[in-house]
Enzyme design. Structure first.
Site, PDB file in Angstrom:
ATOM      1  CG  ASN A 102     100.427  36.956 -29.654  1.00 39.99           C
ATOM      2  OD1 ASN A 102     100.016  35.920 -29.330  1.00 39.99           O
ATOM      3  ND2 ASN A 102      99.987  37.929 -30.220  1.00 39.99           N
TER       4      ASN A 102
ATOM      5  CE  LYS B 244     101.375  37.801 -33.624  1.00 40.53           C
ATOM      6  NZ  LYS B 244     101.717  38.610 -34.566  1.00 40.53           N
TER       7      LYS B 244
ATOM      8  CG  HIS C 100      97.290  41.243 -31.112  1.00 38.30           C
ATOM      9  ND1 HIS C 100      97.477  41.403 -32.358  1.00 38.30           N
ATOM     10  CD2 HIS C 100      98.652  41.051 -30.768  1.00 38.30           C
ATOM     11  CE1 HIS C 100      98.607  41.118 -32.945  1.00 38.30           C
ATOM     12  NE2 HIS C 100      99.469  41.124 -31.908  1.00 38.30           N
TER      13      HIS C 100
ATOM     14  CD  GLU D  70      98.129  39.441 -35.461  1.00 40.58           C
ATOM     15  OE1 GLU D  70      97.947  38.402 -34.834  1.00 40.58           O
ATOM     16  OE2 GLU D  70      99.343  39.717 -35.886  1.00 40.58           O
TER      17      GLU D  70
ATOM     18  CD  GLU E 158     101.625  44.273 -30.099  1.00 43.93           C
ATOM     19  OE1 GLU E 158     102.806  43.696 -29.766  1.00 43.93           O
ATOM     20  OE2 GLU E 158     100.789  43.734 -30.363  1.00 43.93           O
TER      21      GLU E 158
ATOM     22  N   GLY F 192     104.825  41.989 -37.552  1.00 47.15           N
ATOM     23  CA  GLY F 192     105.248  41.029 -38.538  1.00 47.15           C
ATOM     24  C   GLY F 192     105.548  41.504 -39.870  1.00 47.15           C
TER      25      GLY F 192
ATOM     26  CB  SER G  51     109.531  43.778 -36.246  1.00 47.17           C
ATOM     27  OG  SER G  51     108.300  43.644 -37.342  1.00 47.17           O
TER      28      SER G  51
HETATM   29  C1  PEP Z   1     102.584  41.103 -32.324  1.00 47.61           C
HETATM   30  O1  PEP Z   1     101.856  40.348 -32.998  1.00 47.61           O
HETATM   31  O2  PEP Z   1     102.126  41.206 -30.858  1.00 47.61           O
HETATM   32  C2  PEP Z   1     104.005  41.018 -32.643  1.00 47.61           C
HETATM   33  C3  PEP Z   1     104.582  41.997 -32.092  1.00 47.61           C
HETATM   34  O3  PEP Z   1     104.467  40.438 -33.385  1.00 47.61           O
HETATM   35  P1  PEP Z   1     105.926  40.694 -34.507  1.00 47.61           P
HETATM   36  O4  PEP Z   1     106.942  40.523 -33.218  1.00 47.61           O
HETATM   37  O5  PEP Z   1     105.915  39.322 -35.175  1.00 47.61           O
HETATM   38  O6  PEP Z   1     105.861  42.046 -35.093  1.00 47.61           O
END
Ligand code: PEP
Length: 252
Positions: A9, A11, A97, A99, A169, A175, A215
């Protein structure tokens, strides 16, 4: 058998030049990998989606959109419809997601509408869900995840589920550099698989891919992916670097 999937992703990152370089490097490093049944997906910004869909056509890399509107068309300034995505040969969309839930107030009700609209237009959906830190600290994480899934997805038919990929997630791990332990990921994935088996049946539960996101990096991917109910990852930060993303694909 359910598929293994590694999805990146991107973003709201990358200039046109950076996106071009990233996909070029990724194509090079993924080419010739023994992928077996692993699917590799990238979700760039809408701005670059058509170009990247063209550049990846005929390669093992698939593209997905990061979002879509549930309305077919009309006066929705700044939005992108499923019809637009289909017209540039994009068939997979990420919905739910954290976000989008947090910054754009996408509730379970809104997400359900988006899911139904996307399925109606024959999209495959990567549906994200996960608890925030307070939920986990107060031991409500299973209840929160259950309600996110039940509210948005449990009116679907078994046939609809053919086009659903789940992505757990935990918001506290996105992040932040903090990852759920492989055991925490496994525990939640098994819980979700069990929910599906109870509502639908074991066969459907066994055939639904459940990705972990939060992460995931080259250093921790193999351990997380080794868990029985973890079928791959949704990768944010590490998907912006071709070497890191490729290392994660190799870890599956
Ligand atoms: C995400 O936003 O789907 C995600 C998993 O981000 P990150 O790997 O940066 O934690």
């Amino acid at each position: 058998m359910r598929s293994k999937i590694v999805a990146g992703n991107w973003k709201m990152n990358n200039s046109a030049k950076e996106s071009k370089a990233l996909i070029k490097n990724l194509k090079k490093s993924v080419k010739g990998l023994p992928l077996n049944n692993t699917r590799v997906i990238v979700a760039p910004s809408f701005v670059y989606l058509q170009k990247i869909a063209k550049k990846t056509a005929g390669t093992p890399i698939e593209v997905a959109a990061q979002n879509m509107n549930d309305a077919p068309k009309g006066a929705y300034t700044g939005e992108v419809s499923g019809e637009m995505l289909k017209s540039i040969h994009v068939n997979t969309v990420i919905l739910g997601h954290s976000e989008r839930r947090e910054y754009y107030y996408e509730t379970d009700t809104i997400l359900k509408k988006k899911v139904l609209s996307a399925l109606d237009q024959n999209f495959e959906i990567i549906f994200c869900f996960g608890e925030v830190l307070e939920d986990r600290k107060s031991n409500k994480h299973f209840d929160v995840v259950k309600s996110q899934i039940v509210n948005a997805l449990f009116d679907l038919t078994s046939d609809d589920w053919e086009n659903i990929i789940l992505a757990y997630e935990p918001v506290w791990a996105i992040g932040t550099g903090e990852t759920a332990s492989p055991e925490q990921a496994q525990e939640m994935h098994a819980f979700v698989r069990d929910l599906i088996a109870t509502k639908y049946d074991q066969h459907l539960a066994e055939h639904t891919s459940i990705l972990y996101g939060g992460s995931v990096k080259p250093a921790n991917a193999e351990e997380i992916f080794s868990k029985e109910d973890v079928d791959g990852g949704l990768i944010g930060g590490a998907s912006l670097n071709a070497d890191d993303f490729t290392a994660i694909v190799k870890a599956i």
